[in-house]
Write an enzyme that holds these catalytic residues in place. Sequence first.
Site, short mmCIF file in Angstrom:
data_model
loop_
_atom_site.label_atom_id
_atom_site.label_comp_id
_atom_site.label_asym_id
_atom_site.label_seq_id
_atom_site.Cartn_x
_atom_site.Cartn_y
_atom_site.Cartn_z
N TYR A 169 -16.94 -2.44 17.89
CA TYR A 169 -17.27 -2.35 19.31
C TYR A 169 -17.20 -3.69 20.03
O TYR A 169 -17.46 -3.75 21.24
CB TYR A 169 -18.66 -1.75 19.48
CG TYR A 169 -18.77 -0.35 18.93
CD1 TYR A 169 -18.23 0.74 19.63
CD2 TYR A 169 -19.39 -0.10 17.71
CE1 TYR A 169 -18.32 2.02 19.12
CE2 TYR A 169 -19.49 1.18 17.19
CZ TYR A 169 -18.95 2.24 17.90
OH TYR A 169 -19.04 3.52 17.40
N HIS A 176 -18.36 -1.10 27.10
CA HIS A 176 -19.75 -0.68 26.89
C HIS A 176 -20.62 -1.84 26.41
O HIS A 176 -21.85 -1.78 26.51
CB HIS A 176 -19.77 0.45 25.87
CG HIS A 176 -20.69 1.59 26.20
ND1 HIS A 176 -21.16 1.85 27.47
CD2 HIS A 176 -21.23 2.56 25.41
CE1 HIS A 176 -21.94 2.92 27.45
NE2 HIS A 176 -22.01 3.36 26.22
N TYR A 226 -27.63 1.00 18.04
CA TYR A 226 -26.61 1.75 18.77
C TYR A 226 -27.16 2.13 20.14
O TYR A 226 -28.37 2.27 20.34
CB TYR A 226 -26.08 2.95 18.00
CG TYR A 226 -25.21 2.54 16.83
CD1 TYR A 226 -23.87 2.22 17.02
CD2 TYR A 226 -25.75 2.43 15.55
CE1 TYR A 226 -23.08 1.80 15.96
CE2 TYR A 226 -24.97 2.02 14.48
CZ TYR A 226 -23.63 1.71 14.69
OH TYR A 226 -22.86 1.28 13.64
N ASN A 281 -27.38 4.68 22.10
CA ASN A 281 -28.19 5.85 22.43
C ASN A 281 -29.64 5.74 21.99
O ASN A 281 -30.46 6.58 22.37
CB ASN A 281 -27.57 7.10 21.81
CG ASN A 281 -26.23 7.45 22.43
OD1 ASN A 281 -25.76 6.76 23.33
ND2 ASN A 281 -25.63 8.52 21.95
N ASN A 293 -26.58 6.43 28.64
CA ASN A 293 -27.44 6.79 27.50
C ASN A 293 -28.37 5.67 27.07
O ASN A 293 -29.47 5.93 26.59
CB ASN A 293 -26.58 7.25 26.32
CG ASN A 293 -25.96 8.61 26.56
OD1 ASN A 293 -26.48 9.42 27.32
ND2 ASN A 293 -24.82 8.86 25.93
#
EC number: 3.1.1.29
Length: 203
Positions: A18, A23, A69, A71, A117
């Site tokens: 990532y 994001h 993460y 979420n 989220n």
Amino acid sequence: MADVLRLVVGLGNPGTKYEGTRHNIGFMALEQMASREGFSFRQQSKLHGLVAEHGIGESRLRLLMPQTYMNDSGRSIRAALDWFGFTPEQLLVLVDDMDIPLGRLRLRGQGSAGGHNGLRSTIQHLGTQAFPRLRIGIGAPADNPAERRARTVSHVLGSFSRAEQPEVDVVLDGVLEAIQRIQRQGLDRAGNWINGFCPASVE
């Protein structure tokens, strides 16, 4: 002062998969701050994240990159607030926002998750929407609503293009300036500059 900025949290997803994605622009901002100011992050398992300290006295900040993460970001943020004894009002969350053009910033003292989220998790774990957040524009993948919905995941989990990189560099500089202004001036005064931030390339 009860509402003095004490903890800055950059939202993102851990792991090399990532790195550099839209994001993860919250992570990118704190990583750039660490590189410029010469400090480093360390793993803090009890806080479920990477933690650093910067500054001294009244200007001392704790910085956090949750490793849960996106979420489940709120679990790390809740643990950090409890550990350091800070309130949600002393928090600033750096978060990507697809509804804002790349290169723009938006500071808010409170509000809903807006479909994000990471913010949703933070609201759930803190039990309040009343915490400051700095939304960092990453732009939308399309203007058409149906196409936009279809491309949302690939867009936010995709990397910035080479053509976008100059704007990314400028907005990351803007985030660091925003943090300093919030420390010096407070949310309201700093917000005037932050919400008007607009590199020439996106005017």
